[in-house]
Enzyme design. Structure first.
Site, PDB file in Angstrom:
ATOM      1  N   ALA A   1      -6.501   3.213   2.073  1.00  0.00           N
ATOM      2  CA  ALA A   1      -6.006   2.023   1.366  1.00  0.00           C
ATOM      3  C   ALA A   1      -6.812   1.675   0.115  1.00  0.00           C
ATOM      4  O   ALA A   1      -6.553   0.665  -0.523  1.00  0.00           O
ATOM      5  CB  ALA A   1      -6.003   0.828   2.322  1.00  0.00           C
TER       6      ALA A   1
ATOM      7  N   GLY B   1      -1.515   3.521  -0.667  1.00  0.00           N
ATOM      8  CA  GLY B   1      -2.120   2.716   0.399  1.00  0.00           C
ATOM      9  C   GLY B   1      -2.606   1.373  -0.115  1.00  0.00           C
ATOM     10  O   GLY B   1      -2.473   0.343   0.565  1.00  0.00           O
TER      11      GLY B   1
ATOM     12  N   TYR C   1      -0.853  22.154   2.490  1.00  0.00           N
ATOM     13  CA  TYR C   1      -0.310  20.803   2.338  1.00  0.00           C
ATOM     14  C   TYR C   1       1.103  20.721   2.940  1.00  0.00           C
ATOM     15  O   TYR C   1       1.397  19.818   3.735  1.00  0.00           O
ATOM     16  CB  TYR C   1      -0.273  20.416   0.857  1.00  0.00           C
ATOM     17  CG  TYR C   1       0.240  19.011   0.601  1.00  0.00           C
ATOM     18  CD1 TYR C   1      -0.580  17.903   0.812  1.00  0.00           C
ATOM     19  CD2 TYR C   1       1.531  18.784   0.144  1.00  0.00           C
ATOM     20  CE1 TYR C   1      -0.113  16.600   0.589  1.00  0.00           C
ATOM     21  CE2 TYR C   1       2.010  17.500  -0.086  1.00  0.00           C
ATOM     22  CZ  TYR C   1       1.182  16.405   0.129  1.00  0.00           C
ATOM     23  OH  TYR C   1       1.649  15.124  -0.092  1.00  0.00           O
TER      24      TYR C   1
HETATM   25  N1  LIG Z   1       1.850  10.634  -4.863  1.00  0.00           N
HETATM   26  C1  LIG Z   1       2.848  11.408  -4.473  1.00  0.00           C
HETATM   27  O1  LIG Z   1       3.656  11.868  -5.285  1.00  0.00           O
HETATM   28  C2  LIG Z   1       3.031  11.753  -3.032  1.00  0.00           C
HETATM   29  C3  LIG Z   1       4.130  12.537  -2.675  1.00  0.00           C
HETATM   30  C4  LIG Z   1       4.343  12.827  -1.348  1.00  0.00           C
HETATM   31  C5  LIG Z   1       3.497  12.327  -0.387  1.00  0.00           C
HETATM   32  N2  LIG Z   1       2.417  11.587  -0.757  1.00  0.00           N
HETATM   33  C6  LIG Z   1       1.539  11.094   0.298  1.00  0.00           C
HETATM   34  O2  LIG Z   1       1.280   9.724   0.095  1.00  0.00           O
HETATM   35  C7  LIG Z   1       0.033   9.389   0.715  1.00  0.00           C
HETATM   36  C8  LIG Z   1      -0.807   8.566  -0.259  1.00  0.00           C
HETATM   37  O3  LIG Z   1      -1.176   9.391  -1.342  1.00  0.00           O
HETATM   38  P1  LIG Z   1      -1.341   8.831  -2.827  1.00  0.00           P
HETATM   39  O4  LIG Z   1      -0.295   9.467  -3.643  1.00  0.00           O
HETATM   40  O5  LIG Z   1      -1.479   7.369  -2.834  1.00  0.00           O
HETATM   41  O6  LIG Z   1      -2.714   9.549  -3.241  1.00  0.00           O
HETATM   42  P2  LIG Z   1      -4.128   8.953  -3.656  1.00  0.00           P
HETATM   43  O7  LIG Z   1      -3.984   8.025  -4.804  1.00  0.00           O
HETATM   44  O8  LIG Z   1      -5.009  10.151  -3.827  1.00  0.00           O
HETATM   45  O9  LIG Z   1      -4.570   8.111  -2.381  1.00  0.00           O
HETATM   46  C9  LIG Z   1      -4.882   8.755  -1.186  1.00  0.00           C
HETATM   47  C10 LIG Z   1      -5.840   7.872  -0.410  1.00  0.00           C
HETATM   48  O10 LIG Z   1      -6.179   8.545   0.811  1.00  0.00           O
HETATM   49  C11 LIG Z   1      -7.560   8.398   1.014  1.00  0.00           C
HETATM   50  N3  LIG Z   1      -8.126   9.446   1.848  1.00  0.00           N
HETATM   51  C12 LIG Z   1      -8.180  10.779   1.613  1.00  0.00           C
HETATM   52  N4  LIG Z   1      -8.836  11.394   2.607  1.00  0.00           N
HETATM   53  C13 LIG Z   1      -9.198  10.435   3.483  1.00  0.00           C
HETATM   54  C14 LIG Z   1      -9.893  10.438   4.713  1.00  0.00           C
HETATM   55  N5  LIG Z   1     -10.377  11.569   5.230  1.00  0.00           N
HETATM   56  N6  LIG Z   1     -10.067   9.269   5.373  1.00  0.00           N
HETATM   57  C15 LIG Z   1      -9.595   8.111   4.853  1.00  0.00           C
HETATM   58  N7  LIG Z   1      -8.948   8.036   3.681  1.00  0.00           N
HETATM   59  C16 LIG Z   1      -8.743   9.187   3.011  1.00  0.00           C
HETATM   60  C17 LIG Z   1      -8.166   8.449  -0.386  1.00  0.00           C
HETATM   61  O11 LIG Z   1      -9.460   7.910  -0.315  1.00  0.00           O
HETATM   62  P3  LIG Z   1     -10.398   7.759  -1.605  1.00  0.00           P
HETATM   63  O12 LIG Z   1      -9.867   6.555  -2.312  1.00  0.00           O
HETATM   64  O13 LIG Z   1     -11.753   7.573  -1.018  1.00  0.00           O
HETATM   65  O14 LIG Z   1     -10.238   9.025  -2.403  1.00  0.00           O
HETATM   66  C18 LIG Z   1      -7.151   7.625  -1.161  1.00  0.00           C
HETATM   67  O15 LIG Z   1      -7.483   6.254  -1.108  1.00  0.00           O
HETATM   68  C19 LIG Z   1      -0.606  10.719   1.116  1.00  0.00           C
HETATM   69  O16 LIG Z   1      -0.390  10.948   2.494  1.00  0.00           O
HETATM   70  C20 LIG Z   1       0.162  11.741   0.298  1.00  0.00           C
HETATM   71  O17 LIG Z   1       0.189  13.013   0.898  1.00  0.00           O
HETATM   72  C21 LIG Z   1       2.171  11.278  -2.044  1.00  0.00           C
END
Ligand SMILES: NC(=O)c1ccc[n+]([C@@H]2O[C@H](COP(=O)([O-])OP(=O)(O)OC[C@H]3O[C@@H](n4cnc5c(N)ncnc54)[C@H](OP(=O)(O)O)[C@@H]3O)[C@@H](O)[C@H]2O)c1
Length: 298
Positions: free
Chosen positions: A23, A28, A168
């Site tokens: 988050a 998040g 992934y």
């Molecule tokens: N963006 C897209 O286009 C897209 C598309 C399909 C699916 N998703 C999914 O959407 C979800 C959110 O991704 P997002 O796009 O918001 O990416 P993001 O901006 O990189 O955010 C991901 C978050 O997950 C946290 N995280 C990663 N590893 C972790 C761990 N081991 N324990 C706790 N937290 C952890 C990160 O922490 P830090 O802040 O410390 O780095 C970050 O806050 C993910 O599951 C991703 O696969 C995203």
């Protein structure tokens, strides 16, 4: 008045508690912000509490409340500690934390890091918290599950050559199958809890900001076509608040489900296979139990 679902459609969430993993940034963080704005009590479960606190300071929590707690979803020990320390009802658990196309790394549990974070984390955390959950489990997957393969003979990624793209895709297919079996088990036990899957389309977040080369260049080029990060959180918010059937797959309504407003979509056939979902659950539970035994015996 538009028929597009937006945050304005969220009901009053006063008195409801949500845990959002990952988050501190991206989807998040936006999910946490909107839940708090609707009056919910939100626990931002983050791997870096300093970063989480800094992010939380920008959230208006005059309606609801925000609390930051440490949780590394790639670590079974961290998940167990989080689960053991929790008391009180949880309206919804949002399995949002994720990583994509990172360099090869194996966690302390001996699991390839994308599989550990994106799949084993949601599996173990949901099971640890399930006795407390009263309404929803929403796990965030991706349209890339369509390119994933179920690899029951190598779930931890120890045996095969590492491919960051397919690692992934595989992890996101497994999360969908997890949701299928979770929903079946919930229904069988007479539980009112519903398991949902959301996907954000392709949203402008930090998920692939570390990726260079041709993929990074293409991603930069595609930016104007992508979903805004705020819209990327809408499928999650829809899935946790709307009265839709368990195991719904919610994503953007635009072309290719890349951008737009949330609606219930159809996942791939491979992601709806009940026997494979059950086999995956059993194999994962065996691995999680084995990892725990190994840790206890060392
Ligand atoms: N963006 C897209 O286009 C897209 C598309 C399909 C699916 N998703 C999914 O959407 C979800 C959110 O991704 P997002 O796009 O918001 O990416 P993001 O901006 O990189 O955010 C991901 C978050 O997950 C946290 N995280 C990663 N590893 C972790 C761990 N081991 N324990 C706790 N937290 C952890 C990160 O922490 P830090 O802040 O410390 O780095 C970050 O806050 C993910 O599951 C991703 O696969 C995203």
């Amino acid at each position: 008045m538009t028929d597009k679902w937006t945050v304005d459609n969220l009901p009053d969430l006063a008195g409801k508690t949500y845990i959002v993993t990952g988050a501190a940034a991206g989807i998040g963080l936006i999910t946490s912000r909107e839940l708090a704005r609707a009056g919910a009590d939100v626990v931002m479960a983050v791997r870096d509490p300093k970063k989480g606190q800094a992010a939380a300071q920008n959230i208006d929590s005059t309606q609801g409340s925000i609390e930051v707690q440490q949780l590394d979803v790639s670590s079974l020990a961290s998940i167990r500690a989080f689960g053991a320390a929790w008391s009180g009802p949880i309206t919804g658990l949002i399995n949002n934390a994720g990583i994509m196309m990172v360099p090869h790394r194996v966690t302390d549990d001996g699991i390839e890091s994308q599989m550990a974070t994106n799949y084993f984390g949601p599996f173990a955390l949901t099971n640890a918290l399930l006795p407390h959950i009263t309404d929803r489990v929403v796990s965030v997957s991706s349209q890339l599950h369509r390119q994933g393969r179920l690899r029951l003979d190598d779930l931890t990624g120890e045996k095969r050559r590492y491919n960051p793209w397919f690692a992934y895709c595989d992890s996101k297919l497994d999360v969908l199958l997890f949701s299928v079996e979770l929903q079946r088990r919930l229904e069988k036990s007479g539980s009112a809890v519903r398991s949902m899957i959301a996907h954000p389309g392709i949203a402008k977040t930090n998920l692939v900001s570390h990726v260079g080369g041709v993929s990074g260049w293409l991603n930069g080029l595609a930016q104007p076509l992508l979903n805004e990060a705020d819209n990327g959180a809408l499928p999650t918010l829809f899935a946790l608040s709307e009265d839709i059937p368990g195991n719904s797959y919610v994503g953007p309504d635009g072309f290719g489900s890349i951008r737009g407003y949330p609606r219930v979509r159809k996942p791939s056939r491979a992601a709806r296979h009940p026997r494979r979902a059950a086999a995956l659950w059993d194999a994962t539970a065996a691995i999680v139990d084995q990892k725990r035994m190994n840790r206890l015996s060392t």
